[in-house]
Scaffold this active site. Structure first.
Site, short mmCIF file in Angstrom:
data_model
loop_
_atom_site.label_atom_id
_atom_site.label_comp_id
_atom_site.label_asym_id
_atom_site.label_seq_id
_atom_site.Cartn_x
_atom_site.Cartn_y
_atom_site.Cartn_z
N THR A 19 0.85 -1.19 0.00
CA THR A 19 0.00 0.00 0.00
C THR A 19 0.89 1.24 0.00
O THR A 19 2.04 1.20 0.41
CB THR A 19 -0.94 0.03 1.21
OG1 THR A 19 -0.16 0.17 2.42
CG2 THR A 19 -1.78 -1.25 1.29
N GLY A 20 0.33 2.36 -0.46
CA GLY A 20 1.11 3.59 -0.54
C GLY A 20 2.31 3.44 -1.45
O GLY A 20 3.41 3.89 -1.14
N GLY A 24 8.04 7.41 -2.48
CA GLY A 24 8.80 7.14 -1.28
C GLY A 24 9.17 5.68 -1.07
O GLY A 24 9.53 4.96 -2.00
N ILE A 25 9.09 5.25 0.19
CA ILE A 25 9.47 3.89 0.56
C ILE A 25 8.64 2.85 -0.17
O ILE A 25 9.16 1.83 -0.61
CB ILE A 25 9.35 3.71 2.09
CG1 ILE A 25 10.41 4.55 2.81
CG2 ILE A 25 9.50 2.24 2.48
CD1 ILE A 25 10.25 4.57 4.33
N GLY A 26 7.35 3.11 -0.33
CA GLY A 26 6.49 2.15 -1.00
C GLY A 26 6.91 1.90 -2.44
O GLY A 26 6.99 0.75 -2.89
N SER A 148 7.95 3.41 12.69
CA SER A 148 8.85 4.54 12.55
C SER A 148 9.76 4.57 13.76
O SER A 148 9.50 3.92 14.78
CB SER A 148 8.04 5.84 12.48
OG SER A 148 8.86 6.98 12.64
N TYR A 161 1.56 12.35 14.50
CA TYR A 161 2.22 11.28 13.72
C TYR A 161 2.87 10.29 14.69
O TYR A 161 2.74 9.07 14.53
CB TYR A 161 3.26 11.89 12.79
CG TYR A 161 4.05 10.87 12.01
CD1 TYR A 161 3.48 10.19 10.93
CD2 TYR A 161 5.38 10.59 12.33
CE1 TYR A 161 4.20 9.25 10.21
CE2 TYR A 161 6.11 9.65 11.61
CZ TYR A 161 5.52 8.99 10.55
OH TYR A 161 6.23 8.06 9.84
#
Length: 324
Positions: A19-20, A24-26, A148, A161
């Site tokens: 997902t996502g 970025g990281i995805g 994180s 966050y």
């Protein structure tokens, strides 16, 4: 099959859901997995960029599909699961990666935005876990949640966050114990990246009094996180820290939390408000709506990015020069 009998397949034999996956990281993880032979289902709210990314990867011979899904809606994640199984037959690893942030003092952030952040960062993971467990429990699999470094050590100006990532850690740990108790053959991993050079600050809502959102140094190339995630696909680990600061801050939280507070108070306020201004063309994009433009793996961090020579090479779907 029981948990003790489960052994993950080699990466080039796996079907992986991310997902996502449009930035970025995805996106870094999706590209890296595809290049190493995995079948990959990329998911995002951003239909146009999702289609462009998947078309580009398919044209280069990689076995990928794109499925539009908003992690806040469990029915859309169920559809992601079904379309993946229709395309590839089964699912071996599910990666809950999608997330966003809000920068600003806690007492000045509207409740509506805070609730929406939890809908994405926590409830999105919760929904993904429910769907993934149902898909993986018969034949076994790996479930990877993106936490994180703030899953344990909060950071000022990203308090909500931090709270959401604390919640993700608690949920992940409890789910792991319940699955182990019931001998369900699913390995559950929590990956905890430090600051990673992605468009994360660009997509965040900004309530800072001055300056644009940025990442606290040191900042790592996204491939550090992608490598850690894909390692878990084959050799699952309970907790994975990406970047030395992530583990150091966890140790500091345990050993000397008040000293950690003072260190954060001294540096985190300035470090998080020195970003490059990136114009947004939609109100609250990245939280209430998908970012209008995605497709970038790296962000716009102004200082040095920790990366190996291999990581400095442009990605197969990232035509921009590296930020070094």
């Amino acid at each position: 099959m029981k948990l003790k009998d489960f052994k993950p397949k080699p990466l080039n034999q796996q079907t992986i859901v991310i997902t996502g996956a449009t930035s970025g990281i995805g996106l870094a993880t999706a590209e890296m997995a595809a290049k190493r032979g995995a079948r990959v289902a990329l998911s995002s709210r951003n239909t146009d960029d999702l289609e462009k990314i998947c078309r580009r990867l398919q044209e280069q011979g990689y076995n990928v599909i794109g499925v539009k899904a908003d992690v806040r809606r469990i029915e859309e994640l169920k559809e992601l699961c079904e379309q993946t199984k229709m395309a590839f037959g089964s699912i071996d690893t599910w990666i809950n990666n999608a997330g966003g942030s809000i920068y600003g003092p806690l007492l000045e952030i509207p409740e509506r935005e805070e609730r929406e952040l939890f809908e994405m960062n926590f409830w999105g993971v919760r929904h993904g876990c429910h769907v993934a467990v149902e898909a993986l429990k018969e034949n076994g699999g790996v479930l990877i949640n993106l936490g994180s470094e703030v899953s344990l050590r909060s950071i000022p100006l990203q308090g909500m966050y931090s709270a959401s990532k604390h919640a993700v850690k608690a949920y992940t740990d409890a789910l792991r114990m319940e699955l182990e108790h019931d001998e369900i053959p699913i390995q559950v991993c929590l990956v905890r990246p430090t600051a990673i050079d992605t468009p994360f600050p660009d997509h965040a809502i900004n309530h800072l009094k001055s300056g644009e959102p940025s990442l606290p140094d040191p900042v790592y190339h996204p491939d550090y996180a992608a490598e850690a995630i894909l390692k878990c696909c084959e050799k699952p680990e309970r907790d994975v820290w990406v970047g030395a600061p992530s583990k150091i801050r966890a140790i500091m939280e345990f050993m000397a939390p008040e000293i950690a507070d003072k260190m954060m108070e001294k540096s985190a306020f300035k470090d998080q408000s020195q970003g490059t201004s990136v114009p947004h063309s939609a109100e609250n994009e990245g939280l209430f709506a998908a970012p209008v433009q995605e497709g970038e793996i790296q962000g716009h961090h102004k200082k040095k990015i920790k990366a190996t020579d291999e990581m400095k090479k442009p990605h197969i779907s990232d035509p921009r020069p590296s930020h070094h």
